[in-house]
Scaffold this active site. Structure first.
Site, PDB file in Angstrom:
ATOM      1  N   HIS A   1       0.855  -1.104  -0.116  1.00  0.00           N
ATOM      2  CA  HIS A   1       0.092   0.154   0.167  1.00  0.00           C
ATOM      3  C   HIS A   1       1.042   1.319   0.024  1.00  0.00           C
ATOM      4  O   HIS A   1       1.894   1.373   0.616  1.00  0.00           O
ATOM      5  CB  HIS A   1      -0.980  -0.139   1.248  1.00  0.00           C
ATOM      6  CG  HIS A   1      -0.460   0.014   2.555  1.00  0.00           C
ATOM      7  ND1 HIS A   1       0.056   1.131   3.278  1.00  0.00           N
ATOM      8  CD2 HIS A   1      -0.075  -1.117   3.461  1.00  0.00           C
ATOM      9  CE1 HIS A   1       0.240   0.686   4.456  1.00  0.00           C
ATOM     10  NE2 HIS A   1       0.452  -0.636   4.536  1.00  0.00           N
TER      11      HIS A   1
ATOM     12  N   ASP B   1      -0.196   4.357   1.120  1.00  0.00           N
ATOM     13  CA  ASP B   1      -0.358   5.534   2.387  1.00  0.00           C
ATOM     14  C   ASP B   1       0.338   4.943   3.399  1.00  0.00           C
ATOM     15  O   ASP B   1       0.839   3.818   3.669  1.00  0.00           O
ATOM     16  CB  ASP B   1      -1.943   5.536   2.506  1.00  0.00           C
ATOM     17  CG  ASP B   1      -2.570   4.125   2.744  1.00  0.00           C
ATOM     18  OD1 ASP B   1      -2.171   3.071   2.548  1.00  0.00           O
ATOM     19  OD2 ASP B   1      -3.550   4.226   3.633  1.00  0.00           O
TER      20      ASP B   1
ATOM     21  N   ASP C   1       5.822  -0.270   7.667  1.00  0.00           N
ATOM     22  CA  ASP C   1       4.738  -0.182   7.249  1.00  0.00           C
ATOM     23  C   ASP C   1       3.957   0.722   6.179  1.00  0.00           C
ATOM     24  O   ASP C   1       3.594   1.744   6.405  1.00  0.00           O
ATOM     25  CB  ASP C   1       3.708  -0.084   8.488  1.00  0.00           C
ATOM     26  CG  ASP C   1       2.265  -0.183   8.203  1.00  0.00           C
ATOM     27  OD1 ASP C   1       1.775  -1.104   7.245  1.00  0.00           O
ATOM     28  OD2 ASP C   1       1.465   0.256   9.017  1.00  0.00           O
TER      29      ASP C   1
ATOM     30  N   GLU D   1      -5.071   1.886   2.411  1.00  0.00           N
ATOM     31  CA  GLU D   1      -5.270   0.751   3.134  1.00  0.00           C
ATOM     32  C   GLU D   1      -5.270   1.018   4.676  1.00  0.00           C
ATOM     33  O   GLU D   1      -5.966   0.372   5.460  1.00  0.00           O
ATOM     34  CB  GLU D   1      -3.847  -0.022   3.100  1.00  0.00           C
ATOM     35  CG  GLU D   1      -3.797  -1.637   3.636  1.00  0.00           C
ATOM     36  CD  GLU D   1      -3.344  -1.470   5.179  1.00  0.00           C
ATOM     37  OE1 GLU D   1      -3.562  -2.396   5.941  1.00  0.00           O
ATOM     38  OE2 GLU D   1      -2.682  -0.361   5.567  1.00  0.00           O
ATOM     39  N   GLU D   2      -4.436   2.163   5.100  1.00  0.00           N
ATOM     40  CA  GLU D   2      -4.562   2.573   6.500  1.00  0.00           C
ATOM     41  C   GLU D   2      -6.073   2.921   7.222  1.00  0.00           C
ATOM     42  O   GLU D   2      -6.268   3.083   8.124  1.00  0.00           O
ATOM     43  CB  GLU D   2      -3.495   3.716   6.751  1.00  0.00           C
ATOM     44  CG  GLU D   2      -2.132   3.160   6.714  1.00  0.00           C
ATOM     45  CD  GLU D   2      -1.620   1.980   7.596  1.00  0.00           C
ATOM     46  OE1 GLU D   2      -2.490   1.867   8.688  1.00  0.00           O
ATOM     47  OE2 GLU D   2      -0.357   1.750   7.562  1.00  0.00           O
TER      48      GLU D   2
ATOM     49  N   GLU E   1       1.677  -7.481   2.990  1.00  0.00           N
ATOM     50  CA  GLU E   1       2.504  -7.220   4.233  1.00  0.00           C
ATOM     51  C   GLU E   1       2.481  -8.102   5.285  1.00  0.00           C
ATOM     52  O   GLU E   1       1.570  -8.777   5.524  1.00  0.00           O
ATOM     53  CB  GLU E   1       2.333  -5.769   4.585  1.00  0.00           C
ATOM     54  CG  GLU E   1       0.902  -5.570   5.112  1.00  0.00           C
ATOM     55  CD  GLU E   1       0.607  -4.115   5.444  1.00  0.00           C
ATOM     56  OE1 GLU E   1       1.393  -3.544   6.096  1.00  0.00           O
ATOM     57  OE2 GLU E   1      -0.415  -3.731   5.045  1.00  0.00           O
TER      58      GLU E   1
ATOM     59  N   HIS F   1       2.976   2.125  13.062  1.00  0.00           N
ATOM     60  CA  HIS F   1       2.043   3.220  13.759  1.00  0.00           C
ATOM     61  C   HIS F   1       2.841   3.785  15.097  1.00  0.00           C
ATOM     62  O   HIS F   1       2.150   4.722  15.692  1.00  0.00           O
ATOM     63  CB  HIS F   1       0.661   2.510  14.266  1.00  0.00           C
ATOM     64  CG  HIS F   1       0.064   2.177  13.102  1.00  0.00           C
ATOM     65  ND1 HIS F   1      -1.204   1.804  13.087  1.00  0.00           N
ATOM     66  CD2 HIS F   1       0.458   2.053  11.716  1.00  0.00           C
ATOM     67  CE1 HIS F   1      -1.569   1.344  11.700  1.00  0.00           C
ATOM     68  NE2 HIS F   1      -0.643   1.351  10.807  1.00  0.00           N
TER      69      HIS F   1
END
Length: 436
Positions: free
Chosen positions: A94, A96, A128, A162-163, A190, A400
């Site tokens: 992804h 983002d 990530d 995705e997030e 992932e 995150h």
């Protein structure tokens, strides 16, 4: 003198291989990709897409950009195989990332600063999951330099959002005719880092539910004992939910199940009051009370049983309660099976993948269910086998988190691992039809 010269030369070559300033190397290209600000709520997708297209086309790969929602592109990179009759391989990543609080970082979160002593690359998205997005391309670059030719066609997808659930990204892509035409037989997405020595691999995600329960009752004086008051009924539910949470957590603490194998229930908010100019009235009992919960269900969970528990125990109408459930994904695929990928002999792709990782000197940890949720769920729902995998060992889990980083040598090792994985998967002749 000759020995000193060789030593200096070796050090220079090592620095160059890791990517110094101004170099065009795997490390510098990774840093460049990390510097694109793709964090929500306003991710910049156009710049990283242009960068990826340039990198792919410089290697002779074909690219295609599709928009199902305006301003949210899906990039598809393709390496054609010699046998188009065989189902294709898909590698997903992804574009983002989540926001970053810059004042809480050692280095600016989009600077991709690389420390000179330890080679730590600090950036939001370094784990990530911009790492695999670049590793896919770098591994193909190395394979092509050795004149490797894939048997199966290989696709790389770079998707938005995705997030925030992937609803305008992979969800729409996976449901499209564009995706069906890819004839995907096996996919990867992932995973997560491991502080230990083994590579983690994931065969399923948990499915998130957003549960909001509401209690209703008559308002009244704060000194009076009411039966079936809003707050009284809500707190009964809170207690029941807490007991269920404890029962699930007991399995984890006893070592009987992993955190991702149980149903997690976590309170997100409580809301009840009689408003006033100063905030709320202390001597009045409110007529409405509300609580929000984040639920995560593993694929083995029974969704109907969970809904029955909510309706009859947690928010029963006989206690003047109502509820809403927002299911953010499915627990069953199109044939009614739990959404998970087999990691045994019933899945021929598993052995190919496992052997490819071991060929690089790596070892796989016990396959896991991912505690959170990724875009993999949209692909697995179609019955396509998919493994979640990000080759990061001896690395703290920082997705995150503040000060997210990836060590340069770990990133480079990941390229080596993907070279083996991609060459093995794309050369596999054992499956001639899509597994559904």
């Amino acid at each position: 003198m000759a020995t000193q010269f060789l030593l200096v030369l070796s050090v220079m070559l090592l620095i160059q291989s890791h990517g110094g300033k101004g170099d065009d190397t795997p490390i510098s290209r990774f840093q460049q990709y990390l510097r694109f600000k793709t964090a929500h709520p306003n991710p910049n997708y156009s710049a990283p897409i242009s960068f990826l297209v340039e990198q792919a086309e410089s290697m002779g790969l074909t690219t295609r950009t599709i928009e199902y929602v305006r301003g949210k592109p899906v990039l598809l990179v393709t390496w054609l195989g010699s046998n188009p009759k065989l189902p294709f391989i898909l590698l997903n990543s992804h574009l983002d990332s989540v926001p970053a609080e810059a004042d809480k970082w050692i280095h600016p979160p989009f600077s991709a600063h690389r420390t000179s002593d330890a080679g730590l690359i600090y950036a939001r998205g370094s784990q990530d999951d911009k790492c695999i997005g670049v590793q896919y391309l770098e591994s193909i670059r190395n394979l092509k330099s050795r004149a490797f030719l894939p048997l199966r066609t290989l696709h790389i997808s770079y998707v938005p959002d995705e997030e925030i659930g992937g609803f305008d990204g992979m969800a729409k892509f996976a449901a499209s005719s564009d995706f069906r035409e890819l004839n995907v037989g096996f996919a990867m997405d992932e995973g997560q880092a491991n502080p230990g020595d083994d590579f983690r691999v994931f065969f399923a995600d948990r499915t998130p539910w957003e549960l909001v329960i509401r209690a209703h009752g008559i308002p009244g004086h704060g000194a009076k004992l009411y039966d079936n008051g809003a707050m009284e009924n809500l707190m009964k539910s809170v207690e029941l939910i807490s007991k269920f949470r404890d029962s699930q957590f007991d399995f984890v603490k006893a070592g009987k199940a992993a955190n991702s194998e149980v149903i997690s229930v976590n309170p997100v908010y409580l809301k009840a009051r009689t408003p006033s100019n100063t905030g709320f009235v202390m001597n009045m009992q409110p007529s409405e009370a509300e609580a929000g919960y984040d639920l995560r269900l593993p694929p083995m969970a029974d969704p109907d049983l969970m809904k029955k528990r909510i309706a009859q125990e947690w928010a029963p109408s006989i206690r003047n309660m109502t509820y809403t459930i927002k299911e953010k994904g499915k627990l069953r695929d199109h044939l009614g099976r739990p959404i998970m990928t087999a990691t045994n002999g019933s899945n021929p792709w598993w052995a190919v993948f496992k052997q490819a990782v071991e060929a690089t000197g790596g070892k796989l940890a016990k396959p896991e269910i991912l505690a959170s949720t990724t875009d993999a769920r949209y692909i697995r729902t179609l019955g396509i086998p998919l493994l979640g995998f990000s080759p990061m060992i001896n690395t703290p889990i920082l997705l995150h988190d503040h000060n997210e980083f990836l060590k340069d040598t770990v990133f480079l090792k990941g390229i080596e691992v993907y070279e083996s994985v991609i060459s093995s998967l794309s050369s596999f002749e054992g499956v001639s039809a899509q597994m559904i």
